[in-house]
Design a protein around this motif. Structure first.
Motif, PDB file in Angstrom:
ATOM      1  N   SER A 271       7.544  23.680   0.332  1.00 29.49           N
ATOM      2  CA  SER A 271       8.536  23.745   1.424  1.00 29.49           C
ATOM      3  C   SER A 271       9.088  22.367   1.747  1.00 29.49           C
ATOM      4  CB  SER A 271       7.941  24.334   2.713  1.00 29.49           C
ATOM      5  OG  SER A 271       7.783  25.702   2.565  1.00 29.49           O
ATOM      6  N   SER A 272       9.220  21.541   0.751  1.00 31.98           N
ATOM      7  CA  SER A 272       9.779  20.209   1.000  1.00 31.98           C
ATOM      8  C   SER A 272      10.661  19.772  -0.164  1.00 31.98           C
ATOM      9  CB  SER A 272       8.637  19.212   1.220  1.00 31.98           C
ATOM     10  OG  SER A 272       9.135  17.902   1.210  1.00 31.98           O
ATOM     11  N   SER A 273      11.964  19.638   0.114  1.00 37.69           N
ATOM     12  CA  SER A 273      12.880  19.164  -0.934  1.00 37.69           C
ATOM     13  C   SER A 273      12.529  17.736  -1.312  1.00 37.69           C
ATOM     14  CB  SER A 273      14.329  19.120  -0.453  1.00 37.69           C
ATOM     15  OG  SER A 273      14.713  20.256   0.185  1.00 37.69           O
ATOM     16  N   MET A 307      21.692  21.178   2.134  1.00 40.21           N
ATOM     17  CA  MET A 307      20.650  22.193   2.294  1.00 40.21           C
ATOM     18  C   MET A 307      21.299  23.540   2.560  1.00 40.21           C
ATOM     19  SD  MET A 307      17.677  20.343   4.309  1.00 40.21           S
ATOM     20  CE  MET A 307      16.906  18.889   3.682  1.00 40.21           C
ATOM     21  N   THR A 310      18.928  25.999   4.333  1.00 39.28           N
ATOM     22  CA  THR A 310      18.708  25.657   5.747  1.00 39.28           C
ATOM     23  C   THR A 310      19.938  26.007   6.582  1.00 39.28           C
ATOM     24  OG1 THR A 310      17.267  23.869   5.035  1.00 39.28           O
ATOM     25  CG2 THR A 310      18.087  23.732   7.275  1.00 39.28           C
ATOM     26  N   GLY A 350      14.203  16.425   4.245  1.00 43.24           N
ATOM     27  CA  GLY A 350      13.655  17.462   3.353  1.00 43.24           C
ATOM     28  C   GLY A 350      12.158  17.663   3.473  1.00 43.24           C
ATOM     29  N   ILE A 351      11.702  17.938   4.692  1.00 43.34           N
ATOM     30  CA  ILE A 351      10.264  18.161   4.880  1.00 43.34           C
ATOM     31  C   ILE A 351      10.038  19.543   5.490  1.00 43.34           C
ATOM     32  CG2 ILE A 351       9.659  15.717   5.093  1.00 43.34           C
ATOM     33  CD1 ILE A 351       9.768  16.035   8.109  1.00 43.34           C
ATOM     34  N   SER A 353       9.763  22.720   7.597  1.00 44.67           N
ATOM     35  CA  SER A 353      10.215  23.142   8.937  1.00 44.67           C
ATOM     36  C   SER A 353      11.140  22.172   9.658  1.00 44.67           C
ATOM     37  CB  SER A 353       9.020  23.442   9.853  1.00 44.67           C
ATOM     38  OG  SER A 353       8.429  24.631   9.427  1.00 44.67           O
ATOM     39  N   SER A 354      11.725  21.206   8.950  1.00 48.46           N
ATOM     40  CA  SER A 354      12.602  20.277   9.663  1.00 48.46           C
ATOM     41  C   SER A 354      13.847  21.002  10.161  1.00 48.46           C
ATOM     42  CB  SER A 354      12.992  19.107   8.774  1.00 48.46           C
ATOM     43  OG  SER A 354      13.723  19.586   7.680  1.00 48.46           O
ATOM     44  N   GLY A 355      14.226  22.073   9.462  1.00 45.91           N
ATOM     45  CA  GLY A 355      15.385  22.861   9.891  1.00 45.91           C
ATOM     46  C   GLY A 355      15.189  23.419  11.293  1.00 45.91           C
ATOM     47  N   ASP A 384      10.515  29.219   5.152  1.00 48.43           N
ATOM     48  CA  ASP A 384      10.837  27.899   4.612  1.00 48.43           C
ATOM     49  C   ASP A 384      10.688  27.858   3.079  1.00 48.43           C
ATOM     50  OD1 ASP A 384      11.624  25.299   4.756  1.00 48.43           O
ATOM     51  OD2 ASP A 384       9.828  24.520   5.734  1.00 48.43           O
ATOM     52  N   ARG A 387      14.039  29.160   1.505  1.00 46.36           N
ATOM     53  CA  ARG A 387      15.197  28.314   1.825  1.00 46.36           C
ATOM     54  C   ARG A 387      15.067  26.948   1.164  1.00 46.36           C
ATOM     55  NH1 ARG A 387      13.318  28.044   7.621  1.00 46.36           N
ATOM     56  NH2 ARG A 387      12.856  25.864   7.988  1.00 46.36           N
ATOM     57  N   THR A 388      13.830  26.431   1.034  1.00 38.24           N
ATOM     58  CA  THR A 388      13.694  25.136   0.354  1.00 38.24           C
ATOM     59  C   THR A 388      14.012  25.287  -1.136  1.00 38.24           C
ATOM     60  OG1 THR A 388      11.981  24.566   1.941  1.00 38.24           O
ATOM     61  CG2 THR A 388      12.138  23.162   0.010  1.00 38.24           C
ATOM     62  N   ASN A 391      17.617  25.278  -1.359  1.00 38.64           N
ATOM     63  CA  ASN A 391      18.119  23.915  -1.121  1.00 38.64           C
ATOM     64  C   ASN A 391      18.070  23.108  -2.420  1.00 38.64           C
ATOM     65  OD1 ASN A 391      18.428  24.430   1.580  1.00 38.64           O
ATOM     66  ND2 ASN A 391      16.567  23.381   2.238  1.00 38.64           N
TER      67      ASN A 391
HETATM   68  N1  ASP Z   1      11.948  22.526   4.318  1.00 37.32           N
HETATM   69  C1  ASP Z   1      13.338  22.364   4.039  1.00 37.32           C
HETATM   70  C2  ASP Z   1      13.522  21.384   2.902  1.00 37.32           C
HETATM   71  O1  ASP Z   1      12.700  20.531   2.696  1.00 37.32           O
HETATM   72  C3  ASP Z   1      14.127  21.925   5.232  1.00 37.32           C
HETATM   73  C4  ASP Z   1      14.080  22.994   6.278  1.00 37.32           C
HETATM   74  O2  ASP Z   1      13.167  23.033   7.099  1.00 37.32           O
HETATM   75  O3  ASP Z   1      14.970  23.855   6.276  1.00 37.32           O
HETATM   76  O4  ASP Z   1      14.498  21.459   2.198  1.00 37.32           O
END
Ligand code: ASP
Length: 424
Positions: A271-273, A307, A310, A350-351, A353-355, A384, A387-388, A391
């Motif tokens: 879950s981290s780009s 993203m 996101t 890109g970490i 749940s940052s969205g 997440d 969606r990641t 992304n």
């Molecule tokens: N976790 C997503 C990412 O790293 C960002 C988000 O929380 O949407 O791309």
């Protein structure tokens, strides 16, 4: 022994299966505790290793990439195509979300009272759109050592770009420094190759923890929304992005997925780009044959700014919250959601749940209660994942599109270059 690509796929399937079996064990069973402990240990070692290599890798890859593009007078063109691609794909992602949310109206059958406790206990950090811009631009330019040490990717990107351009502007004088960066980049990529061999174990561990940690009852309550988010995100990833790829470059989606699978599964599991970036760069260059100078620029920038998943999620979630609190958003308000979700996704690092954090801005922009994200947080680790992955898929498709538009042949055969093209 199957190849790494297959091993990663097998590990992902096994991880889901074991996670599901372990999740079914009683909470106090020692087997469950043991497996969860071991998987969180292995998972954090894997993600830690990716983070360890991330900043030196993107710094050197941008310096070298930009220097190569600048040497061939291509920086301007690459910038324009990259930003145009980002804006178009982000807009399409949000259109998909808004259309689907207007048709299916997620959350309209639920009562907000169900979540009253969670919302009461939650205090959202407030950030308005003007404040966001201030913060965003102020953070672009930082002491490079502080940016490198703190892992501020955008600030590192900006400094590395300046440096890449300056290295070429200085010509022969700086040639040896540029050579050092080129060799340093090779060295980092060699280390990425080693870390990738651990990817099957890391992914197995991360997915066990993820699946075992899901709260089935909560998921069932919000099933409509979860299905809508999954379906629309997958639609963007399976139809829209491959459609753009095919129409612009003529490359088949199957070829693309085979080449990008390692990065997509890693993005899903971590879950981290940003953490996935070392693997994304490697897949783009080795499997998809994107020029290193283009991949080294588009992918790090995309990992923080582009993203699609996101943006799509933030737009869908805003409409979900509106339905939940019984507010019908007008067309103008939905346009506001569209623009703020674009800004918010661009600013989300890109970490994991940052969205969620930047989403507060979207809710506030149309007068929805920011505390409502407390409802979404418990299911966020699950949402997440996809969606990641989307992304990262958007960034990789972007690197292929930019590579095509920025005239690959010209660069390879350019004779006026004072920097040798690394693909030769
Ligand atoms: N976790 C997503 C990412 O790293 C960002 C988000 O929380 O949407 O791309």
């Amino acid at each position: 022994m199957p190849g790494l690509n297959k091993q990663i796929l097998i590990a992902a399937c096994l991880g889901v299966l074991i996670g599901w079996l372990v999740g079914g064990q009683p909470a106090d069973s020692s087997l469950r505790e043991g497996v969860l402990y071991a998987s969180s240990l292995v998972g954090s070692i894997f993600v830690g290793m990716l983070r360890m290599i991330l900043i030196p890798l993107i710094f050197s890859s941008i310096v070298v990439g930009i220097a190569n593009l600048q040497a061939h007078h291509q920086v301007g063109r690459v910038w324009k195509v990259t930003l145009t691609y980002f804006v178009i794909t982000l807009s399409l992602a949000m259109l998909v979300a808004l259309i689907a949310a207007n048709i299916f109206k997620p959350g309209s059958g639920l009562s907000v009272n169900l979540f009253a406790d969670a919302m009461d206990a939650f205090e959202a950090s407030q950030l308005s759109v003007p404040e966001f811009f201030l913060h965003f631009f102020a953070n672009l330019f930082q002491n490079p050592f502080a940016a490198l040490a703190n892992g501020s990717i955008l600030a590192v990107v900006v400094f590395a770009m300046f440096m890449g351009i300056a290295l070429v502007a200085g010509g022969e004088r700086y040639r040896s420094i540029l050579n050092v960066f080129q060799e340093f980049l090779e060295l980092m990529l060699q280390m990425v190759g080693w870390i990738m061999r651990l990817a099957p174990y890391g992914i197995l561990a991360l997915l066990i923890g993820l699946v075992a940690g899901q709260d089935a009852a909560l998921l069932m309550t919000m099933l409509g929304f979860v299905v809508l988010v999954f379906a629309t995100t997958l639609f963007h990833g399976v139809v829209v992005l491959p459609g753009i790829l095919y129409s612009v470059t003529g490359k088949s989606p199957l070829w693309f997925w085979r080449g990008s699978r390692e990065a997509l599964i890693t993005a899903f599991a971590t879950s981290s780009s940003a953490a996935t970036l070392p693997i994304t760069l490697r897949c783009a260059e080795h499997n998809l044959k994107v020029r290193r100078s283009v991949a080294g620029f588009v992918l790090p920038l995309g990992a923080t700014m582009n993203m699609d998943g996101t943006a799509l999620y933030e737009a869908a979630a805003a409409l979900f919250v509106a339905n939940l609190v019984g507010i019908e958003l007008s067309l103008t308000q939905q346009m506001i959601v569209f623009f703020t979700a674009m800004i918010a996704s661009t600013g989300a690092p890109g970490i994991p749940s940052s969205g969620m954090v930047t989403m507060v801005m979207v809710l506030q922009a149309v007068g929805l209660p920011a505390e409502a994200i407390a409802i979404l947080l418990p299911i966020d680790r699950l949402l997440d994942t996809v969606r990641t992955a989307v992304n990262v898929e958007g960034d990789m498709v972007g690197s292929l599109v930019v590579d095509k538009f920025a005239g690959g042949e010209e660069v390879v055969s350019g004779s006026d270059a004072n920097v040798s093209d690394e693909k030769a």
